[in-house]
Design a protein around this motif. Structure first.
Motif, mmCIF file in Angstrom:
data_model
loop_
_atom_site.group_PDB
_atom_site.id
_atom_site.type_symbol
_atom_site.label_atom_id
_atom_site.label_comp_id
_atom_site.label_asym_id
_atom_site.label_seq_id
_atom_site.Cartn_x
_atom_site.Cartn_y
_atom_site.Cartn_z
ATOM 1 N N THR A 265 0.829 -1.202 0.000
ATOM 2 C CA THR A 265 0.000 0.000 0.000
ATOM 3 C C THR A 265 0.861 1.249 0.000
ATOM 4 O O THR A 265 2.073 1.182 0.161
ATOM 5 C CB THR A 265 -0.901 0.026 1.254
ATOM 6 O OG1 THR A 265 -0.082 0.233 2.412
ATOM 7 C CG2 THR A 265 -1.662 -1.276 1.403
ATOM 8 N N ALA A 271 -3.636 0.002 -3.114
ATOM 9 C CA ALA A 271 -3.404 -1.305 -2.505
ATOM 10 C C ALA A 271 -3.282 -2.331 -3.621
ATOM 11 O O ALA A 271 -4.132 -2.377 -4.518
ATOM 12 C CB ALA A 271 -4.531 -1.688 -1.555
ATOM 13 N N ALA A 295 -9.245 0.003 -2.401
ATOM 14 C CA ALA A 295 -8.022 -0.265 -1.643
ATOM 15 C C ALA A 295 -8.350 -0.542 -0.178
ATOM 16 O O ALA A 295 -7.754 -1.436 0.445
ATOM 17 C CB ALA A 295 -7.075 0.931 -1.759
ATOM 18 N N LYS A 299 -7.495 -4.078 1.848
ATOM 19 C CA LYS A 299 -6.758 -4.139 3.113
ATOM 20 C C LYS A 299 -7.606 -4.768 4.221
ATOM 21 O O LYS A 299 -7.089 -5.505 5.059
ATOM 22 C CB LYS A 299 -6.297 -2.732 3.511
ATOM 23 C CG LYS A 299 -5.180 -2.195 2.623
ATOM 24 C CD LYS A 299 -4.660 -0.863 3.108
ATOM 25 C CE LYS A 299 -5.632 0.254 2.825
ATOM 26 N NZ LYS A 299 -5.082 1.587 3.175
ATOM 27 N N GLN A 311 3.712 -1.186 3.728
ATOM 28 C CA GLN A 311 3.591 0.164 3.178
ATOM 29 C C GLN A 311 4.825 0.501 2.351
ATOM 30 O O GLN A 311 5.932 0.548 2.872
ATOM 31 C CB GLN A 311 3.411 1.170 4.315
ATOM 32 C CG GLN A 311 2.146 0.972 5.128
ATOM 33 C CD GLN A 311 1.975 2.033 6.190
ATOM 34 O OE1 GLN A 311 2.655 3.071 6.134
ATOM 35 N NE2 GLN A 311 1.082 1.793 7.148
#
Length: 355
Positions: A265, A271, A295, A299, A311
């Protein structure tokens, strides 16, 4: 070419829907009649005591006037009382019967509100066409059906009525309440017999009506081809198809997220879910990707299924822009993705989740 013009194909859903918009529906009036008759009989049975009481009250009123001189004022008073009493007796049954008629229609065709049949059609005023329509096969079948139904109902009804007449000398000795009870019992029997006869004819009429309706709407192969072309050219249809396709693709994509090794992400807007199975692919494969709300959903599913989330904003944006769903990552991003996967494997958090 001749086969294409023969109406041998069943009507499409669009053809049926267009017919409904024109007010052309497969409705059997006999089914409506049976529904109305059944509800009317049931209402009469339930309200018989109430009606009998009103009739007795009205009879006592008439008997009370026998000694009074007949003048205009008395006649007017009798008319008002009679009308009021009959209105009280008939109004509830009339409302119930009207509702039954609506239910009998909606049970066959559902709710179909259209004003097109009310539009003036001056072609129907053509006397030549109107005269020709009197001698169609459908009119002949309708006449035969009505004749058979009428003779059957009248014949059976007359037999039962004849049996009832034979009892009248005995019934004449009954009190008025007993006479009303006898009349109620015989009316129920006669109504039930008529209901059975009409129901049989109504079921037959329903099958005939629906067969005639769908036969009339049958299409040729060429008409179906033309309809498909028109639908494909309709921007609304195209948009609907694209919407359905996108929903199906998104659902399929989301179902792949739990199988991913890692979700990369940026961390809020992008994502990308990646899976690496060296027995099937030579490089990691993107199984899901999205921005913003999609996204967030990716997640969320990843957390629920223990998929590690990393990340890496530059890598997430690059993967989203460069790689399509179910495609392996390009060589230029292989090193960066391999580093992320190595980190996941090293930390021993593959499918462990990231709170």
């Amino acid at each position: 070419m001749a086969d294409d013009q023969e109406k041998t194909e069943e009507p499409t859903s669009k053809k049926i829907e267009d017919a409904r918009e024109e007010g052309n529906v497969a409705k059997s009036q006999d089914i409506v009649g049976v529904t109305v008759l059944f509800v009317a009989i049931l209402a009469l049975m339930l309200m018989f005591t109430f009606i009998a009481d009103r009739v007795l009250t009205l009879s006592r009123y008439y008997f009370s006037l026998m000694t009074q001189p007949m003048d205009r004022e008395l006649i007017f008073d009798m008319a008002v009382v009679t009308f009021r009493e009959f209105l009280i007796m008939a109004l509830p049954i009339s409302l119930i019967v009207a509702i039954a008629g609506v239910i009998g229609t909606m049970a066959q065709i559902g709710f179909n509100f259209t004003t097109k049949p009310l539009s003036p059609n001056f072609s129907k005023l053509d006397p030549i066409k109107g005269f020709a329509n009197l001698f169609t096969l459908q009119k002949a079948l309708e006449a035969i059906k009505i004749t058979l139904k009428s003779f059957t109902a009248l014949g059976v009804g007359f037999l039962y009525f004849w049996f009832f007449i034979e009892e009248l000398p005995t019934v004449a000795l009954f009190t008025l309440p007993d006479q009303m009870g006898w009349l109620r019992d015989k009316a129920i029997v006669l109504a039930f017999v008529m209901l059975v006869i009409i129901t049989v004819y109504a079921i037959i009429d329903l099958f005939i009506t629906r067969k005639h309706y769908f036969d009339k709407l049958k299409m040729s192969k060429q008409e179906i081809k033309d309809e498909m072309k028109n639908m494909e050219g309709d921007p609304h249809i195209k948009a609907k198809i694209r919407q359905i396709q996108m929903q199906a693709a998104r659902k399929r994509m989301m179902s792949s997220v739990p199988t991913a090794d890692v979700v990369i992400t940026n961390p809020t807007h992008y994502a990308v879910a990646i899976v690496y199975d060296e027995t099937k692919h030579h490089a990691p494969v993107v199984v899901a990707k999205g921005v913003d709300n999609i996204a967030i959903q990716i997640k969320k599913i990843a957390r629920e299924n223990g998929v590690h989330i990393v990340q890496n904003p530059p890598l997430a944006r690059s993967l989203y822009a460069e790689v399509e769903i179910d495609r392996p990552i390009p060589d230029m991003l292989f090193a960066a993705v391999a580093e992320v996967l190595a980190y996941v494997y090293k930390m021993g958090k593959k499918r462990k989740g990231n709170p």
